[in-house]
Motif scaffolding. Structure first.
Motif, mmCIF file in Angstrom:
data_model
loop_
_atom_site.group_PDB
_atom_site.id
_atom_site.type_symbol
_atom_site.label_atom_id
_atom_site.label_comp_id
_atom_site.label_asym_id
_atom_site.label_seq_id
_atom_site.Cartn_x
_atom_site.Cartn_y
_atom_site.Cartn_z
ATOM 1 N N LEU A 133 -32.245 -79.974 30.223
ATOM 2 C CA LEU A 133 -32.382 -79.184 31.445
ATOM 3 C C LEU A 133 -31.085 -78.433 31.766
ATOM 4 C CD1 LEU A 133 -34.384 -81.728 33.634
ATOM 5 C CD2 LEU A 133 -35.247 -79.674 32.488
ATOM 6 N N GLY A 134 -29.945 -79.052 31.497
ATOM 7 C CA GLY A 134 -28.660 -78.389 31.733
ATOM 8 C C GLY A 134 -28.454 -77.182 30.840
ATOM 9 N N ALA A 188 -28.750 -71.254 29.986
ATOM 10 C CA ALA A 188 -29.416 -70.124 29.328
ATOM 11 C C ALA A 188 -30.055 -69.194 30.349
ATOM 12 C CB ALA A 188 -30.461 -70.637 28.346
ATOM 13 N N ARG A 189 -30.641 -69.766 31.374
ATOM 14 C CA ARG A 189 -31.268 -68.940 32.420
ATOM 15 C C ARG A 189 -30.224 -68.126 33.181
ATOM 16 N NH1 ARG A 189 -36.333 -69.031 34.845
ATOM 17 N NH2 ARG A 189 -36.350 -68.217 36.954
ATOM 18 N N VAL A 190 -29.081 -68.744 33.479
ATOM 19 C CA VAL A 190 -28.000 -68.023 34.164
ATOM 20 C C VAL A 190 -27.475 -66.891 33.286
ATOM 21 C CG1 VAL A 190 -25.628 -68.259 34.995
ATOM 22 C CG2 VAL A 190 -27.348 -69.928 35.666
ATOM 23 N N LEU A 191 -27.295 -67.157 31.999
ATOM 24 C CA LEU A 191 -26.829 -66.100 31.092
ATOM 25 C C LEU A 191 -27.845 -64.968 30.989
ATOM 26 C CD1 LEU A 191 -25.211 -68.168 28.201
ATOM 27 C CD2 LEU A 191 -24.057 -66.773 29.914
ATOM 28 N N GLU A 192 -29.128 -65.304 30.964
ATOM 29 C CA GLU A 192 -30.153 -64.268 30.907
ATOM 30 C C GLU A 192 -30.148 -63.440 32.188
ATOM 31 O OE1 GLU A 192 -34.956 -63.719 30.202
ATOM 32 O OE2 GLU A 192 -34.135 -65.724 30.467
ATOM 33 N N GLN A 206 -37.210 -63.403 32.496
ATOM 34 C CA GLN A 206 -38.614 -63.295 32.117
ATOM 35 C C GLN A 206 -39.357 -64.584 32.457
ATOM 36 O OE1 GLN A 206 -39.952 -60.429 30.767
ATOM 37 N NE2 GLN A 206 -37.939 -59.636 31.287
ATOM 38 N N PRO A 207 -40.546 -64.489 33.027
ATOM 39 C CA PRO A 207 -41.315 -65.715 33.304
ATOM 40 C C PRO A 207 -41.778 -66.346 31.988
ATOM 41 C CG PRO A 207 -42.606 -63.762 33.818
ATOM 42 C CD PRO A 207 -41.229 -63.287 33.462
ATOM 43 N N GLN A 208 -41.741 -67.678 31.945
ATOM 44 C CA GLN A 208 -42.135 -68.409 30.737
ATOM 45 C C GLN A 208 -43.313 -69.319 31.061
ATOM 46 O OE1 GLN A 208 -40.784 -67.580 27.979
ATOM 47 N NE2 GLN A 208 -39.049 -66.447 28.801
ATOM 48 N N HIS A 209 -44.125 -69.564 30.041
ATOM 49 C CA HIS A 209 -45.259 -70.467 30.185
ATOM 50 C C HIS A 209 -44.891 -71.832 29.625
ATOM 51 C CE1 HIS A 209 -47.864 -67.235 31.502
ATOM 52 N NE2 HIS A 209 -47.364 -66.497 30.520
#
Length: 99
Positions: free
Chosen positions: A49-50, A55-59, A66-69
């Motif tokens: 999760l960390g 990765a989400r912050v970098l994106e 982008q939304p993910q399923h």
């Protein structure tokens, strides 16, 4: 490109961290709490999760997130478990002299 390589390196390191120490969360000494596979699995989930949060912050710094399923998270969790294989083998299968 460099960020992607660093993120992958961070993911490999984070996947193997639970198997490198006998301390729970690298803080609680082994005398206070017995480190078993359940604790290592919990650490693996927390580190997954960390790394996902990083990765989400970098994106978000580069573009809109982008939304993910659910299948994206299943695939990345499976990759994270595969990256943890060397640490798992070292901890549980590698024959240590004197033990």
């Amino acid at each position: 490109m460099l960020e992607i390589i660093l993120l992958c390196g961070l993911a490999v390191l984070a996947a193997n961290l639970p198997f490198l120490s006998d301390r729970v969360g690298f803080f609680i000494p082994p005398a206070a709490l017995k480190m078993n596979f359940g604790w290592r699995l919990l650490e693996l989930v927390v580190l997954y999760l960390g790394v996902g949060l990083i990765a989400r912050v970098l994106e978000a710094r580069v573009t809109s997130v982008q939304p993910q399923h659910w299948w994206f998270y299943v695939a990345t969790a499976a990759l994270f478990i595969v990256m943890a294989w060397p640490g798992f083998v070292w901890r549980y299968f590698w024959r240590k002299p004197g033990l």
